[in-house]
Design a protein around this motif. Structure first.
Motif, PDB file in Angstrom:
ATOM      1  N   VAL A  87      12.847  33.059  33.761  1.00 40.76           N
ATOM      2  CA  VAL A  87      12.665  33.460  32.563  1.00 40.76           C
ATOM      3  C   VAL A  87      11.305  33.152  31.692  1.00 40.76           C
ATOM      4  O   VAL A  87      10.771  33.785  30.828  1.00 40.76           O
ATOM      5  N   VAL A  88      10.828  32.028  32.259  1.00 40.69           N
ATOM      6  CA  VAL A  88       9.330  31.692  31.824  1.00 40.69           C
ATOM      7  C   VAL A  88       8.264  32.484  31.950  1.00 40.69           C
ATOM      8  O   VAL A  88       7.685  33.008  31.070  1.00 40.69           O
ATOM      9  N   ASN A  89       8.420  32.999  33.189  1.00 41.63           N
ATOM     10  CA  ASN A  89       7.432  34.241  33.577  1.00 41.63           C
ATOM     11  C   ASN A  89       7.691  35.527  32.974  1.00 41.63           C
ATOM     12  O   ASN A  89       6.553  36.295  32.720  1.00 41.63           O
ATOM     13  N   ARG A  90       8.941  35.673  32.918  1.00 38.59           N
ATOM     14  CA  ARG A  90       9.294  37.029  32.103  1.00 38.59           C
ATOM     15  C   ARG A  90       8.666  37.029  30.738  1.00 38.59           C
ATOM     16  O   ARG A  90       8.371  38.046  30.282  1.00 38.59           O
ATOM     17  N   GLN A 122      10.289  42.870  39.132  1.00 40.00           N
ATOM     18  CA  GLN A 122      11.553  42.531  38.576  1.00 40.00           C
ATOM     19  C   GLN A 122      10.993  42.066  37.051  1.00 40.00           C
ATOM     20  O   GLN A 122      11.730  42.314  36.139  1.00 40.00           O
ATOM     21  N   LEU A 123      10.102  41.159  36.956  1.00 41.34           N
ATOM     22  CA  LEU A 123       9.776  40.831  35.821  1.00 41.34           C
ATOM     23  C   LEU A 123       9.273  41.572  34.699  1.00 41.34           C
ATOM     24  O   LEU A 123       9.952  41.862  33.614  1.00 41.34           O
ATOM     25  N   ALA A 128      11.619  45.719  29.850  1.00 41.13           N
ATOM     26  CA  ALA A 128      11.933  47.108  29.356  1.00 41.13           C
ATOM     27  C   ALA A 128      12.854  47.192  27.976  1.00 41.13           C
ATOM     28  O   ALA A 128      12.660  48.030  27.354  1.00 41.13           O
ATOM     29  N   TYR A 129      14.035  46.461  28.294  1.00 34.95           N
ATOM     30  CA  TYR A 129      14.932  46.622  26.839  1.00 34.95           C
ATOM     31  C   TYR A 129      14.400  45.504  25.949  1.00 34.95           C
ATOM     32  O   TYR A 129      14.407  45.758  24.509  1.00 34.95           O
ATOM     33  N   ILE A 130      14.129  44.320  26.289  1.00 32.97           N
ATOM     34  CA  ILE A 130      14.036  42.984  25.450  1.00 32.97           C
ATOM     35  C   ILE A 130      12.734  43.093  24.793  1.00 32.97           C
ATOM     36  O   ILE A 130      12.535  42.308  23.771  1.00 32.97           O
ATOM     37  N   ASN A 136      13.916  37.381  21.306  1.00 34.16           N
ATOM     38  CA  ASN A 136      13.295  37.113  22.430  1.00 34.16           C
ATOM     39  C   ASN A 136      11.838  36.771  22.076  1.00 34.16           C
ATOM     40  O   ASN A 136      11.290  37.728  21.412  1.00 34.16           O
ATOM     41  N   CYS A 137      11.249  35.762  22.646  1.00 34.54           N
ATOM     42  CA  CYS A 137       9.700  35.335  22.169  1.00 34.54           C
ATOM     43  C   CYS A 137       9.624  35.723  20.579  1.00 34.54           C
ATOM     44  O   CYS A 137       8.560  36.522  20.267  1.00 34.54           O
ATOM     45  N   GLU A 138       9.988  34.837  19.805  1.00 32.70           N
ATOM     46  CA  GLU A 138       9.957  35.147  18.387  1.00 32.70           C
ATOM     47  C   GLU A 138       8.651  34.858  17.999  1.00 32.70           C
ATOM     48  O   GLU A 138       8.252  35.277  16.823  1.00 32.70           O
TER      49      GLU A 138
END
Length: 272
Positions: A87-90, A122-123, A128-130, A136-138
């Motif tokens: 999640v951190v890298n995403r 994968q990351l 692509a959606y978020i 997410n990442c406000e």
């Protein structure tokens, strides 16, 4: 002209050059904005230098390539090789995408020999959606639209081969793309030849003609194969006569995960 913003996310410094360098050169010269990202610092990619030395060297090489190509930026993330799809890298790549606001994002496919390539794919796909989900990442504003997503060429057949939905001839910029590879001497003249078994390779012993042939024979076979596999697509894009003459190409596969568009639009996003 409608200026496009194009982002290529690779796993290591030199992956964008290999997969997208010829297309990037043409897009930049046509007035479009192109950015390269390396998800890792490439710190394991050498047989003599330490990991710290390798990372520092490869960052400088990427910066040189970025200047040579005319990129907006060649960003090398401060993440060691051994990339995990966390999640951190995403969130790190999500912030990059939101800030750059690309029309199209390209990366590796999920079926790949290298774990860092698979993790990068994968990351990127996980954004692509978020990318337009506000909570997410406000800390990073969402872009006005979702980018189109796509994959670069590879030769892997399992579970299925790459599908060339779009193809770009790189014949006209062949030597310019070679110059991008020359910006990464630690890879194309040192580590990769050594890893191929050429333990005593020394580029300084080659004539300019031999050096050019060495790069073409070792790193451009993928583009010969890509052109052969995408011959029908090349003829559709460039016309039958010109399409049949293309020798080297970079090809790309449309991803359904991002913004939906026609194949015609997907191709247009990648053509100068």
């Amino acid at each position: 002209m409608n200026q496009r913003r194009v982002l290529f996310v690779g796993a290591h410094p030199d992956d964008p050059d290999l997969s997208f360098g010829g297309t990037a050169l043409q897009l930049v010269r046509a007035g479009h904005l192109v950015k390269f990202v390396s998800m890792t610092n490439g710190d394991t990619g050498h047989h003599r230098m330490s990991r710290q030395e390798t990372a520092a060297c490869r960052k400088l090489e990427a910066e040189a390539s970025g200047r040579t190509c005319g990129l907006v930026e060649y960003e090398v993330m401060d993440i060691n090789c051994g990339l995990e799809p966390s999640v951190v890298n995403r969130e790190k790549i999500l912030r990059v995408i939101r800030r750059f606001q690309p029309d199209i994002v390209l990366t590796h496919r999920l079926c790949d020999y290298h774990p860092d390539h698979r993790a990068t794919a994968q990351l990127v796909m996980d954004t692509a959606y978020i990318v337009t989900v506000p909570h997410n990442c406000e800390d990073t504003p969402i872009p006005p639209k979702t980018p189109v997503y796509g994959f670069s060429f590879d030769r892997f057949q399992d579970p299925r081969p790459h599908r060339p939905d779009a193809a770009v001839s790189i014949d006209s910029v062949l030597d310019d793309k070679l110059n991008l590879l020359r910006c990464h001497p630690s890879q194309f003249y040192e580590w990769l030849p050594w890893n191929k078994g050429l333990k005593d390779f020394d580029v300084r012993k080659l004539t300019p003609e031999q050096e050019r042939s060495f790069l073409l024979e070792n790193w451009f076979g993928r583009h010969l194969v890509a052109a052969q596999q995408a011959r029908e697509v090349l003829c559709e894009i460039y016309g039958e006569e010109a399409g049949n003459k293309v020798q080297y190409a970079e090809t790309f596969e449309f991803s359904p995960y991002g913004r939906h568009c026609s194949i015609a639009e997907f191709r247009q996003l990648l053509l100068p």
